[in-house]
Design a protein around this motif. Structure first.
Motif, PDB file in Angstrom:
ATOM      1  N   ALA A 181       0.827  -1.210   0.000  1.00  0.00           N
ATOM      2  CA  ALA A 181       0.000   0.000   0.000  1.00  0.00           C
ATOM      3  C   ALA A 181       0.859   1.257   0.000  1.00  0.00           C
ATOM      4  O   ALA A 181       0.424   2.315  -0.468  1.00  0.00           O
ATOM      5  CB  ALA A 181      -0.927  -0.007   1.212  1.00  0.00           C
ATOM      6  N   SER A 182       2.089   1.160   0.479  1.00  0.00           N
ATOM      7  CA  SER A 182       2.961   2.330   0.596  1.00  0.00           C
ATOM      8  C   SER A 182       3.537   2.785  -0.739  1.00  0.00           C
ATOM      9  O   SER A 182       4.199   3.827  -0.797  1.00  0.00           O
ATOM     10  CB  SER A 182       4.114   2.030   1.563  1.00  0.00           C
ATOM     11  N   ILE A 183       3.292   2.030  -1.813  1.00  0.00           N
ATOM     12  CA  ILE A 183       3.794   2.453  -3.126  1.00  0.00           C
ATOM     13  C   ILE A 183       3.236   3.829  -3.495  1.00  0.00           C
ATOM     14  O   ILE A 183       3.938   4.672  -4.050  1.00  0.00           O
ATOM     15  CB  ILE A 183       3.454   1.403  -4.197  1.00  0.00           C
ATOM     16  N   LYS A 184       1.979   4.049  -3.190  1.00  0.00           N
ATOM     17  CA  LYS A 184       1.356   5.346  -3.496  1.00  0.00           C
ATOM     18  C   LYS A 184       2.122   6.478  -2.834  1.00  0.00           C
ATOM     19  O   LYS A 184       2.456   7.488  -3.470  1.00  0.00           O
ATOM     20  CB  LYS A 184      -0.100   5.344  -3.034  1.00  0.00           C
ATOM     21  N   GLU A 185       2.392   6.335  -1.543  1.00  0.00           N
ATOM     22  CA  GLU A 185       3.134   7.383  -0.813  1.00  0.00           C
ATOM     23  C   GLU A 185       4.574   7.480  -1.320  1.00  0.00           C
ATOM     24  O   GLU A 185       5.149   8.578  -1.368  1.00  0.00           O
ATOM     25  CB  GLU A 185       3.123   7.087   0.685  1.00  0.00           C
ATOM     26  N   GLY A 186       5.160   6.343  -1.681  1.00  0.00           N
ATOM     27  CA  GLY A 186       6.523   6.355  -2.198  1.00  0.00           C
ATOM     28  C   GLY A 186       6.632   7.111  -3.508  1.00  0.00           C
ATOM     29  O   GLY A 186       7.554   7.918  -3.707  1.00  0.00           O
ATOM     30  N   ASN A 187       5.693   6.881  -4.417  1.00  0.00           N
ATOM     31  CA  ASN A 187       5.697   7.622  -5.682  1.00  0.00           C
ATOM     32  C   ASN A 187       5.557   9.114  -5.440  1.00  0.00           C
ATOM     33  O   ASN A 187       6.268   9.931  -6.051  1.00  0.00           O
ATOM     34  CB  ASN A 187       4.553   7.130  -6.571  1.00  0.00           C
ATOM     35  N   ALA A 188       4.626   9.491  -4.562  1.00  0.00           N
ATOM     36  CA  ALA A 188       4.421  10.906  -4.260  1.00  0.00           C
ATOM     37  C   ALA A 188       5.680  11.518  -3.653  1.00  0.00           C
ATOM     38  O   ALA A 188       6.045  12.659  -3.967  1.00  0.00           O
ATOM     39  CB  ALA A 188       3.235  11.072  -3.317  1.00  0.00           C
ATOM     40  N   PHE A 189       6.361  10.765  -2.806  1.00  0.00           N
ATOM     41  CA  PHE A 189       7.596  11.250  -2.185  1.00  0.00           C
ATOM     42  C   PHE A 189       8.663  11.540  -3.234  1.00  0.00           C
ATOM     43  O   PHE A 189       9.287  12.611  -3.229  1.00  0.00           O
ATOM     44  CB  PHE A 189       8.121  10.237  -1.169  1.00  0.00           C
ATOM     45  N   PHE A 190       8.890  10.605  -4.152  1.00  0.00           N
ATOM     46  CA  PHE A 190       9.944  10.819  -5.143  1.00  0.00           C
ATOM     47  C   PHE A 190       9.595  11.959  -6.098  1.00  0.00           C
ATOM     48  O   PHE A 190      10.488  12.686  -6.556  1.00  0.00           O
ATOM     49  CB  PHE A 190      10.238   9.527  -5.905  1.00  0.00           C
ATOM     50  N   MET A 191       8.326  12.165  -6.373  1.00  0.00           N
ATOM     51  CA  MET A 191       7.928  13.305  -7.199  1.00  0.00           C
ATOM     52  C   MET A 191       8.186  14.618  -6.459  1.00  0.00           C
ATOM     53  O   MET A 191       8.680  15.590  -7.045  1.00  0.00           O
ATOM     54  CB  MET A 191       6.460  13.166  -7.594  1.00  0.00           C
ATOM     55  N   ARG A 192       7.877  14.649  -5.156  1.00  0.00           N
ATOM     56  CA  ARG A 192       8.188  15.853  -4.353  1.00  0.00           C
ATOM     57  C   ARG A 192       9.689  16.081  -4.305  1.00  0.00           C
ATOM     58  O   ARG A 192      10.166  17.226  -4.394  1.00  0.00           O
ATOM     59  CB  ARG A 192       7.652  15.699  -2.921  1.00  0.00           C
ATOM     60  N   LEU A 193      10.427  15.008  -4.152  1.00  0.00           N
ATOM     61  CA  LEU A 193      11.883  15.103  -4.075  1.00  0.00           C
ATOM     62  C   LEU A 193      12.439  15.731  -5.350  1.00  0.00           C
ATOM     63  O   LEU A 193      13.338  16.581  -5.303  1.00  0.00           O
ATOM     64  CB  LEU A 193      12.464  13.707  -3.866  1.00  0.00           C
ATOM     65  N   GLY A 194      11.895  15.322  -6.497  1.00  0.00           N
ATOM     66  CA  GLY A 194      12.337  15.898  -7.753  1.00  0.00           C
ATOM     67  C   GLY A 194      12.064  17.386  -7.825  1.00  0.00           C
ATOM     68  O   GLY A 194      12.916  18.167  -8.275  1.00  0.00           O
ATOM     69  N   THR A 195      10.896  17.791  -7.372  1.00  0.00           N
ATOM     70  CA  THR A 195      10.557  19.217  -7.359  1.00  0.00           C
ATOM     71  C   THR A 195      11.514  19.998  -6.469  1.00  0.00           C
ATOM     72  O   THR A 195      11.959  21.100  -6.815  1.00  0.00           O
ATOM     73  CB  THR A 195       9.108  19.411  -6.873  1.00  0.00           C
ATOM     74  N   GLN A 196      11.858  19.431  -5.328  1.00  0.00           N
ATOM     75  CA  GLN A 196      12.733  20.108  -4.371  1.00  0.00           C
ATOM     76  C   GLN A 196      14.175  20.192  -4.856  1.00  0.00           C
ATOM     77  O   GLN A 196      14.877  21.161  -4.560  1.00  0.00           O
ATOM     78  CB  GLN A 196      12.689  19.369  -3.028  1.00  0.00           C
ATOM     79  N   HIS A 197      14.629  19.182  -5.604  1.00  0.00           N
ATOM     80  CA  HIS A 197      16.057  19.091  -5.931  1.00  0.00           C
ATOM     81  C   HIS A 197      16.350  19.188  -7.422  1.00  0.00           C
ATOM     82  O   HIS A 197      17.474  18.940  -7.853  1.00  0.00           O
ATOM     83  CB  HIS A 197      16.629  17.795  -5.367  1.00  0.00           C
ATOM     84  N   GLY A 198      15.354  19.547  -8.212  1.00  0.00           N
ATOM     85  CA  GLY A 198      15.624  19.873  -9.598  1.00  0.00           C
ATOM     86  C   GLY A 198      15.786  18.715 -10.542  1.00  0.00           C
ATOM     87  O   GLY A 198      16.573  18.807 -11.500  1.00  0.00           O
ATOM     88  N   PHE A 199      15.080  17.624 -10.321  1.00  0.00           N
ATOM     89  CA  PHE A 199      15.054  16.551 -11.303  1.00  0.00           C
ATOM     90  C   PHE A 199      13.610  16.118 -11.526  1.00  0.00           C
ATOM     91  O   PHE A 199      12.715  16.469 -10.758  1.00  0.00           O
ATOM     92  CB  PHE A 199      15.929  15.362 -10.871  1.00  0.00           C
ATOM     93  N   VAL A 200      13.381  15.381 -12.583  1.00  0.00           N
ATOM     94  CA  VAL A 200      12.044  14.886 -12.908  1.00  0.00           C
ATOM     95  C   VAL A 200      11.953  13.421 -12.501  1.00  0.00           C
ATOM     96  O   VAL A 200      12.816  12.613 -12.866  1.00  0.00           O
ATOM     97  CB  VAL A 200      11.747  15.021 -14.413  1.00  0.00           C
ATOM     98  N   ALA A 201      10.930  13.073 -11.723  1.00  0.00           N
ATOM     99  CA  ALA A 201      10.699  11.682 -11.329  1.00  0.00           C
ATOM    100  C   ALA A 201       9.538  11.131 -12.148  1.00  0.00           C
ATOM    101  O   ALA A 201       8.411  11.611 -12.037  1.00  0.00           O
ATOM    102  CB  ALA A 201      10.394  11.595  -9.839  1.00  0.00           C
TER     103      ALA A 201
END
Length: 244
Positions: A43-63
């Protein structure tokens, strides 16, 4: 006068070309987050995907998040600085896709395995060596004492010497003990059901077959991906793995 005009014209052209070159934006880095499951689906895949997308926004890459194994081609994978296997399970790639991923790593690509990434591709020995181990079992979810083994690596440099965490702690088999740099372990005396004994690693990194690989057992619980300490752990591991 014509000579000076010509020199001026040439200089203006060079300046214009230089200006265009100097203002051209650098290519944006991309990370592929792959979460196809052929077994248990976390079930945590949903939160994991959202996390990596946020991470990309914060650090300048596209997830790019996907469950499409068809993206594993040589040409597609070339566009990614790292590939995250987010709670994948089972046999997720066919032989051609496996070969493309091997070429990607051999060309200097990066791999990040999150939690069930070790519960994946049991019939692919190369992947076993890349990921570092295979899942074999786990007890019920509970809180245990985590011990930091290496504070020189970015993904663990900020962790306390020990801390308590609630998760699903995997027991592993086929551990590549000769090649892995172990980062943390769980104290089996602090919880019930561990089967690896005194040395029970949970996270590691290594350079393998031309690329870089980082694995962390954390990630079963959805709330893991909003835990400040553990999200920093994931980010630093990803950043280390990303090819230049």
């Amino acid at each position: 006068m014509r000579l000076f005009a010509s020199i001026g014209t040439i200089a203006a052209v060079f300046l214009a070309v230089y200006a265009c070159q100097s203002t051209e934006p650098a290519p944006v880095k991309r990370v592929l987050v792959f979460s196809l499951t052929k077994g248990f689906h976390h079930a945590s895949i949903k939160e994991g995907n959202a996390f990596f997308m946020r991470l990309g926004t914060q650090h300048g890459f596209v997830a790019d998040t996907t469950t499409d194994a068809g993206i594993f081609t040589t040409d597609n994978l070339k566009t990614y600085s790292a590939v995250v296997w987010l709670n994948t399970t089972g046999d997720v790639l066919n032989p051609a896709q496996q070969a493309a991923f091997e070429k990607y790593i051999q060309a200097g690509g990066g791999y990040v395995g999150i939690h069930a990434a070790t519960d994946t591709e049991f019939d692919w020995p190369w992947y076993n060596k890349l990921a570092g181990a295979y899942f074999v079992s786990h007890p019920h979810i509970q809180t245990a004492k985590i011990i930091t083994l290496n504070k020189t690596f970015p993904a663990t440099s900020f962790l306390p010497d020990s801390f308590y965490h609630k998760d699903e702690f995997y027991d592993f088999k086929s551990v590549n003990t000769s090649g892995l740099q172990f980062l943390i372990r769980v104290d089996e005396k602090s919880y019930q059901g561990g089967k690896m004994g005194d040395f029970h690693p949970l996270a590691w990194y290594h350079e393998y077959d031309g690329g870089r690989a980082f694995y962390s057992n954390f990630g079963h619980m959805p709330e893991t991906f909003s835990d400040t300490m553990l999200t920093q752990h994931f980010w630093q591991g990803l950043q280390w793995s990303m090819k230049e």
